[in-house]
Design an enzyme around this catalytic site. Structure first.
Site, short mmCIF file in Angstrom:
data_model
loop_
_atom_site.label_atom_id
_atom_site.label_comp_id
_atom_site.label_asym_id
_atom_site.label_seq_id
_atom_site.Cartn_x
_atom_site.Cartn_y
_atom_site.Cartn_z
N PRO A 2 -24.61 -20.60 21.09
CA PRO A 2 -24.04 -21.86 20.61
C PRO A 2 -23.45 -22.67 21.75
O PRO A 2 -22.90 -22.11 22.70
CB PRO A 2 -22.94 -21.42 19.64
CG PRO A 2 -22.64 -20.02 19.98
CD PRO A 2 -23.85 -19.44 20.62
N GLU A 3 -23.55 -23.98 21.66
CA GLU A 3 -22.97 -24.86 22.66
C GLU A 3 -21.78 -25.58 22.04
O GLU A 3 -21.46 -25.36 20.87
CB GLU A 3 -24.07 -25.81 23.18
CG GLU A 3 -25.23 -25.00 23.74
CD GLU A 3 -26.34 -25.80 24.41
OE1 GLU A 3 -26.13 -26.96 24.76
OE2 GLU A 3 -27.43 -25.23 24.57
N LYS A 53 -16.62 -23.65 24.74
CA LYS A 53 -16.98 -22.56 23.84
C LYS A 53 -15.78 -21.71 23.43
O LYS A 53 -15.94 -20.69 22.77
CB LYS A 53 -18.08 -21.72 24.48
CG LYS A 53 -19.34 -22.56 24.72
CD LYS A 53 -20.36 -21.90 25.61
CE LYS A 53 -21.38 -22.94 26.06
NZ LYS A 53 -22.34 -22.41 27.04
N ARG A 262 -32.55 -20.49 33.99
CA ARG A 262 -32.70 -20.89 32.58
C ARG A 262 -33.66 -22.08 32.49
O ARG A 262 -33.74 -22.90 33.39
CB ARG A 262 -31.35 -21.23 31.98
CG ARG A 262 -30.41 -20.03 32.09
CD ARG A 262 -29.12 -20.25 31.37
NE ARG A 262 -29.32 -20.35 29.93
CZ ARG A 262 -28.38 -20.76 29.10
NH1 ARG A 262 -27.22 -21.14 29.54
NH2 ARG A 262 -28.61 -20.80 27.80
#
Ligand SMILES: [Zn+2]
Length: 272
Positions: A2-3, A53, A262
């Site tokens: 999740p961001e 986060k 990434r």
């Protein structure tokens, strides 16, 4: 993973369930939190803040519960003392008469005195949260020009939580696309106009994603594609997850490459 926008939506749910109602009970799987269980009984949650986060649950008894979901943490909101069917481990439970907010799998949970919050190692170094703090595009442009950020590539900066909190991998590609900036560039390579566009892109996409279930694409276009039968993963983004497909603006093939191990996506025509 999740961001920021996903964490903020989880925080909204948690806040709705537990704010302004007296706490019946807080329980935790961790020894270091057990000592506090008594001091929370009868207290009230004032609000639930996010810093990227991380989540900060503010109580009226002078304490704040800090949690960071890392890779696996997940919040559930249920009717009081009901639990989801899951193999995850319950780590923190906050119950009131009506609802329970349950945090599973997270290992990074701490009780802090309010005055200790700013010195917490993560909070002390994390950058502004565009969904929680008041940050204008010109504040961000100033930040882009700071010496510690100016000479680093956008692809590494955008994932650095000390730069801006809450940007993760999909937002990185999408912000660069809407900002019209090639991923190899650094802030120092950009014109004033490009820096302004990047600042607006950061704020706009963070909010668009937060308010629209993770959609970063143009909303009208997303709606049109959906009406034509496209699945969410097909209409959700401009470039992310779209390697080999045509750019939505000019038809150029979207390129995928690795940046900081990434995946990152861009359009060679739109992002010069
Ligand atoms: Zn393009």
């Amino acid at each position: 993973m999740p961001e920021g926008p996903e964490i903020r939506r989880a925080a909204d749910q948690v806040e709705k369930a537990i704010a302004d109602r007296p706490v019946l009970e807080i329980s935790s799987a961790f020894e270091h939190l057990k000592d506090y269980e008594e001091s929370f009984r009868g207290s009230t949650v004032l609000k639930v803040e996010t810093k990227g986060k991380a989540m900060l649950i503010r109580f009226n008894n002078g304490y704040t519960i800090y949690s960071h979901n890392q890779l696996y943490g997940k919040w559930y909101v249920r009717n009081a003392y009901s639990y989801p069917k899951t193999n995850r481990q319950l780590r923190l439970a906050i119950h009131n008469e009506k609802k329970s907010a349950l945090l599973y799998s997270a290992s990074d949970i701490e009780v802090l005195r309010d005055e200790e919050v700013p010195e917490h190692p993560f909070i002390a170094k994390v950058g502004p949260d565009l969904l929680n703090d008041t940050v204008s595009p010109s504040d961000l442009v100033d930040r882009f020009k700071e010496r510690r950020f100016h000479r680093r590539k956008w692809t590494s900066l955008l994932l650095d939580q000390a730069f801006i909190a809450g940007i993760g991998n999909y937002l990185r590609s999408e912000i660069l696309f809407v900002g019209g900036v090639h991923p190899d560039k650094r802030p120092m390579d950009c014109s004033e106009e490009q820096l302004e566009k990047m600042a607006e892109s950061c704020i706009e996409l963070m909010w668009r994603s937060y308010e629209n279930e993770g959609i970063t694409n143009d909303l009208e276009l997303a709606k049109k594609l959906k009406a034509q039968g496209a699945k969410k993963y097909e209409y959700r983004h401009w470039v992310f997850n779209r390697a080999g497909q045509p750019c939505r603006l000019d038809g150029t093939e979207i390129i995928r490459f690795k940046a900081g191990s990434r995946r990152c996506y861009y359009c060679p025509t739109c992002q010069k």
